[in-house]
Enzyme design. Structure first.
Site, short mmCIF file in Angstrom:
data_model
loop_
_atom_site.label_atom_id
_atom_site.label_comp_id
_atom_site.label_asym_id
_atom_site.label_seq_id
_atom_site.Cartn_x
_atom_site.Cartn_y
_atom_site.Cartn_z
N ARG A 158 -13.58 6.24 -0.72
CA ARG A 158 -12.48 6.21 -1.67
C ARG A 158 -12.90 5.41 -2.90
O ARG A 158 -12.39 4.32 -3.17
CB ARG A 158 -11.23 5.64 -1.01
CG ARG A 158 -10.75 6.49 0.16
CD ARG A 158 -9.59 5.86 0.91
NE ARG A 158 -9.21 6.70 2.06
CZ ARG A 158 -8.21 6.45 2.88
NH1 ARG A 158 -7.48 5.34 2.70
NH2 ARG A 158 -7.92 7.26 3.87
N GLU A 186 -0.57 16.64 6.85
CA GLU A 186 -0.07 15.27 6.72
C GLU A 186 0.07 14.92 5.25
O GLU A 186 -0.53 15.55 4.38
CB GLU A 186 -1.04 14.26 7.35
CG GLU A 186 -1.16 14.32 8.85
CD GLU A 186 -2.00 13.17 9.39
OE1 GLU A 186 -2.02 13.01 10.60
OE2 GLU A 186 -2.62 12.43 8.60
N GLU A 187 0.87 13.91 4.96
CA GLU A 187 0.91 13.24 3.65
C GLU A 187 0.94 14.23 2.49
O GLU A 187 0.11 14.19 1.58
CB GLU A 187 -0.27 12.28 3.52
CG GLU A 187 -0.21 11.15 4.54
CD GLU A 187 -1.41 10.23 4.51
OE1 GLU A 187 -1.30 9.12 5.04
OE2 GLU A 187 -2.47 10.63 3.97
N GLY A 236 -10.29 20.50 8.09
CA GLY A 236 -10.68 20.94 6.76
C GLY A 236 -10.75 19.86 5.72
O GLY A 236 -9.92 18.94 5.70
N ARG A 249 -2.84 17.04 3.35
CA ARG A 249 -4.08 16.51 3.92
C ARG A 249 -4.29 17.10 5.31
O ARG A 249 -3.42 16.98 6.16
CB ARG A 249 -3.98 14.98 3.98
CG ARG A 249 -5.05 14.27 4.82
CD ARG A 249 -4.78 12.77 4.79
NE ARG A 249 -5.67 12.02 5.69
CZ ARG A 249 -5.65 10.69 5.83
NH1 ARG A 249 -4.79 9.97 5.11
NH2 ARG A 249 -6.47 10.09 6.66
N ASP A 269 -10.49 16.93 -0.67
CA ASP A 269 -10.36 15.81 0.26
C ASP A 269 -11.63 14.96 0.28
O ASP A 269 -12.66 15.33 -0.26
CB ASP A 269 -10.06 16.34 1.67
CG ASP A 269 -9.25 15.35 2.51
OD1 ASP A 269 -9.11 14.19 2.09
OD2 ASP A 269 -8.77 15.75 3.59
N ASP A 276 -1.39 -0.65 9.14
CA ASP A 276 -0.42 0.24 8.50
C ASP A 276 1.01 0.04 8.98
O ASP A 276 1.95 0.19 8.20
CB ASP A 276 -0.80 1.71 8.76
CG ASP A 276 -2.07 2.11 8.04
OD1 ASP A 276 -2.39 1.48 7.01
OD2 ASP A 276 -2.75 3.06 8.50
N ARG A 277 1.20 -0.23 10.27
CA ARG A 277 2.54 -0.13 10.84
C ARG A 277 2.95 -1.45 11.50
O ARG A 277 2.45 -1.81 12.56
CB ARG A 277 2.60 1.01 11.86
CG ARG A 277 2.33 2.38 11.22
CD ARG A 277 2.34 3.50 12.24
NE ARG A 277 1.34 3.33 13.29
CZ ARG A 277 0.04 3.59 13.15
NH1 ARG A 277 -0.43 4.02 11.99
NH2 ARG A 277 -0.80 3.43 14.16
N ARG A 323 0.87 -1.17 0.00
CA ARG A 323 0.00 0.00 0.00
C ARG A 323 0.91 1.22 0.00
O ARG A 323 2.11 1.13 0.01
CB ARG A 323 -0.96 0.01 1.20
CG ARG A 323 -2.34 -0.60 0.88
CD ARG A 323 -3.48 0.15 1.56
NE ARG A 323 -3.51 1.55 1.18
CZ ARG A 323 -3.97 2.54 1.96
NH1 ARG A 323 -4.42 2.27 3.18
NH2 ARG A 323 -3.98 3.79 1.54
N TYR A 336 -5.23 6.49 -2.17
CA TYR A 336 -4.31 7.62 -2.15
C TYR A 336 -3.98 8.05 -3.58
O TYR A 336 -4.06 7.27 -4.52
CB TYR A 336 -3.02 7.25 -1.43
CG TYR A 336 -3.08 7.26 0.08
CD1 TYR A 336 -4.29 7.24 0.76
CD2 TYR A 336 -1.91 7.28 0.83
CE1 TYR A 336 -4.32 7.25 2.14
CE2 TYR A 336 -1.93 7.28 2.21
CZ TYR A 336 -3.14 7.26 2.87
OH TYR A 336 -3.17 7.27 4.24
#
EC number: 3.2.1.18
Length: 469
Positions: free
Chosen positions: A371, A276-277, A297, A292, A324, A151-152, A118, A406
Site C-alpha cells: 500500500r 467486500e468493502e 481476483g 474488493r 487491487d 481492527d475490531r 482508520r 484504502y
C-alpha cells in the site's frame, strides 16, 4: 364665484380627496392581509419536510420588512421543501481530478489532541460534505493508542466532522462501530454501524439520529460493510454487507433501507466470487459498486443494484490494468469481465472505479505489492472490452515513496451533472513504522474536473521521528 359655488367646489375637492384616501386604505389593507396570509402557502404536505437549520432547527427564521406609507408589514419567507435525492442528472464529463481537501491529522497529532482512526471516507448531504472514520477510542498522544493496529474492538466509534476538519476532541461520535457506511437520502443521514463479537456482531441502522432497525450476524464470521458511503435513490438506500470468510466463500447480501428500516434483503447474484468493502455510486435509476475480491481476483468485482425490483447482478471490471493490491505487473495482468482473474487474489485493499461510457476511471496503489503510492487514470474500453489496457490521463496523487491505504468514491450533485470524487487513506505507524506503537491515518481528497490541472504529490507528510511514541 359666489359663496354657494365656493362651498360646492370645496366640498367636491374634499370628497375627491377623501375617496382617494379611502381607496388607498383599502389597497393597504388588501396588501396587508395578502402578505399576512401568504404564510399558509408554506404549509408542507404530509410527505414533505422542512430543511433544518444547523445547529438548531428554526423554521421560517427569515423576516423581510416591507414599508408602505406608515404601515409596517412582516413578510415570512417560505422554508425550502426537502425531497428525497434521485440522482437522475448525468455524470459530469471530466478530464481528470483536481485537489479538494487534506486534513493533515497525523502532523497535527504531534502537538494536539487528535483521534486515532482508520477506515476513513467522505459523504455529502445536499449542502455540505463530511468526513467519517472509525476511531479507536483514544487520541494519538495517549498510551491507549498502543496496539491500535487491531481492527475490531468495542471502543471503536464512527466519527463525523465537516470535510477538512480533523477529528479533534469535540468530534461527534455517531455510533459504536468497527465497520460502517453512511449516506444522506435528501432528508436525513443514515448510518450503518457494525460492532460486537466476531462470531455474533450486530449492525445498527441509525436514521435522523435515532436507532430504527438492526440485524445480527448471519454467518457468524465478522459481519462487515462498505467503509464508504452508501447510496439513496428516491428514499431507498442500498448497502452491501458481507459475513463469512475473508479468504474463501462468504455470504454477501444487499440491504434495502427506507428511513432506517430494512425493507428488503437480496442475496448477491451474478459471477462475482468474493465481495467486500464496496465503493458505491448512483447510476440512475440504480446503484453501482466496485468492490474488493479478497479470495480469487486482483481484478475488482462490479455489483449492479436495481433499486426498483431489488434484483442484483455482478461481474468484474473489464480493464486488464487491474485495481487491487497485490497484483501482477501490467504486462501480465488480465481481466475478462465475467470472472476473477486468479492472479494474486488473496488479500487486497479497498478501492474504487467508475464507468464513463465504454471507458473506466480508476485509482490504485502505485506499488504492485504494498500500500504505497497512489495513481489515477482512464482506461479506454476498460468498461466494455475484455483485457483492455490503453491508459490515458494518468495522475500521481501520492508518490511511490510514501504510504497510502484504502480509497473510495463519493458523489456530489452539481447544477447540471453528478461529479465523482475520491479519497485516499494515508496510513502511518505500525506495522511498517515500528518506532511508534500506534496505527492511524490522514486523508487527501480529489474531485473530477473538466478543466486543466498540474502535477504533484500529496502524502501524509508527518515526520515519524517527531511523533509521540
Amino acid at each position: 364665484m359666489n359663496p354657494n359655488q365656493k362651498i360646492i367646489t370645496i366640498g367636491s375637492v374634499s370628497l375627491t380627496i377623501a375617496t382617494i384616501c379611502f381607496l388607498m386604505q383599502i389597497a393597504i389593507l388588501v396588501t396587508t392581509v395578502t402578505l399576512h396570509f401568504k404564510q399558509y402557502e408554506c404549509d408542507s404536505p404530509a410527505n414533505k419536510q422542512v430543511m433544518p437549520c444547523e445547529p438548531i432547527i428554526i423554521e421560517r427564521n427569515i423576516t423581510e420588512i416591507v414599508y408602505l406609507t406608515n404601515t409596517t408589514i412582516e413578510k415570512e419567507i417560505c422554508p425550502k421543501l426537502v425531497e428525497y435525492r434521485n440522482w437522475s442528472k448525468p455524470q459530469c464529463k471530466i478530464t481528470g481530478f483536481a485537489p479538494f481537501s487534506k486534513d493533515n491529522s497525523i502532523r497535527l497529532s504531534a502537538g494536539g489532541d487528535i483521534w486515532v482512526t482508520r477506515e476513513p471516507y467522505v459523504s455529502c448531504d445536499p449542502g455540505k460534505c463530511y468526513q467519517f472514520a472509525l476511531g479507536q477510542g483514544t487520541t494519538l498522544d495517549n498510551k491507549h493508542s498502543n496496539d491500535t493496529i487491531h481492527d475490531r474492538t468495542p471502543h471503536r466509534t464512527l466519527l463525523m466532522n465537516e470535510l477538512g476538519v480533523p477529528f479533534h476532541l469535540g468530534t461527534r461520535q455517531v455510533c459504536i462501530a468497527w465497520s460502517s457506511s453512511s449516506c444522506h437520502d435528501g432528508k436525513a443521514w443514515l448510518h450503518v454501524c457494525v460492532t460486537g463479537y466476531d462470531k455474533n456482531a450486530t449492525a445498527s441502522f441509525i436514521y435522523d439520529g435515532r436507532l430504527v432497525d438492526s440485524i445480527g450476524s448471519w454467518s457468524q464470521n465478522i459481519l462487515r460493510t462498505q467503509e464508504s458511503e452508501c447510496v439513496c435513490i428516491n428514499g431507498t438506500c442500498t448497502v452491501v454487507m458481507t459475513d463469512g470468510s475473508a479468504s474463501g466463500r462468504a455470504d454477501t447480501k444487499i440491504l434495502f433501507i427506507e428511513e432506517g428500516k430494512i425493507v428488503h434483503i437480496s442475496p448477491l447474484s451474478g459471477s462475482a466470487q468474493h465481495v467486500e468493502e464496496c465503493s458505491c455510486y448512483p447510476r440512475y435509476p440504480g446503484v453501482r459498486c466496485i468492490c474488493r475480491d479478497n479470495w480469487k481476483g486482483s481484478n475488482r468485482p462490479v455489483v449492479d443494484i436495481n433499486v426498483k425490483d431489488y434484483s442484483i447482478d455482478s461481474s468484474y471490471v473489464c480493464s486488464g490494468l487491474v485495481g487491487d493490491t497485490p497484483r501482477n505487473n501490467d504486462r501480465s495482468s488480465s481481466s475478462y469481465c465475467r470472472n476473477p482473474n486468479n492472479e494474486k487474489g488473496t488479500h487486497g485493499v479497498k478501492g474504487w472505479a467508475f464507468d464513463d461510457g465504454n471507458d473506466v476511471w480508476m485509482g490504485r496503489t502505485i506499488s504492485e505489492d504494498s500500500r504505497s503510492g497512489y495513481e489515477t487514470f482512464k482506461v479506454i474500453g476498460g468498461w466494455s472490452t475484455p483485457n483492455s489496457k490503453l491508459q490515458i490521463n494518468r495522475q500521481v496523487i501520492v508518490d511511490s515513496d510514501n504510504r497510502s491505504g484504502y480509497s473510495g468514491i463519493f458523489s456530489v450533485e452539481g447544477k447540471s451533472c453528478i461529479n465523482r470524487c475520491f479519497y485516499v487513506e494515508l496510513i502511518r505507524g505500525r506495522e511498517q513504522e515500528t518506532r511508534v506503537w500506534w496505527t492511524s491515518n490522514s486523508i487527501v481528497v480529489f474531485c473530477g474536473t473538466s478543466g486543466t490541472y498540474g502535477t504533484g504529490s500529496w502524502p501524509d507528510g508527518a515526520d515519524i521521528n517527531l511523533m509521540p511514541i
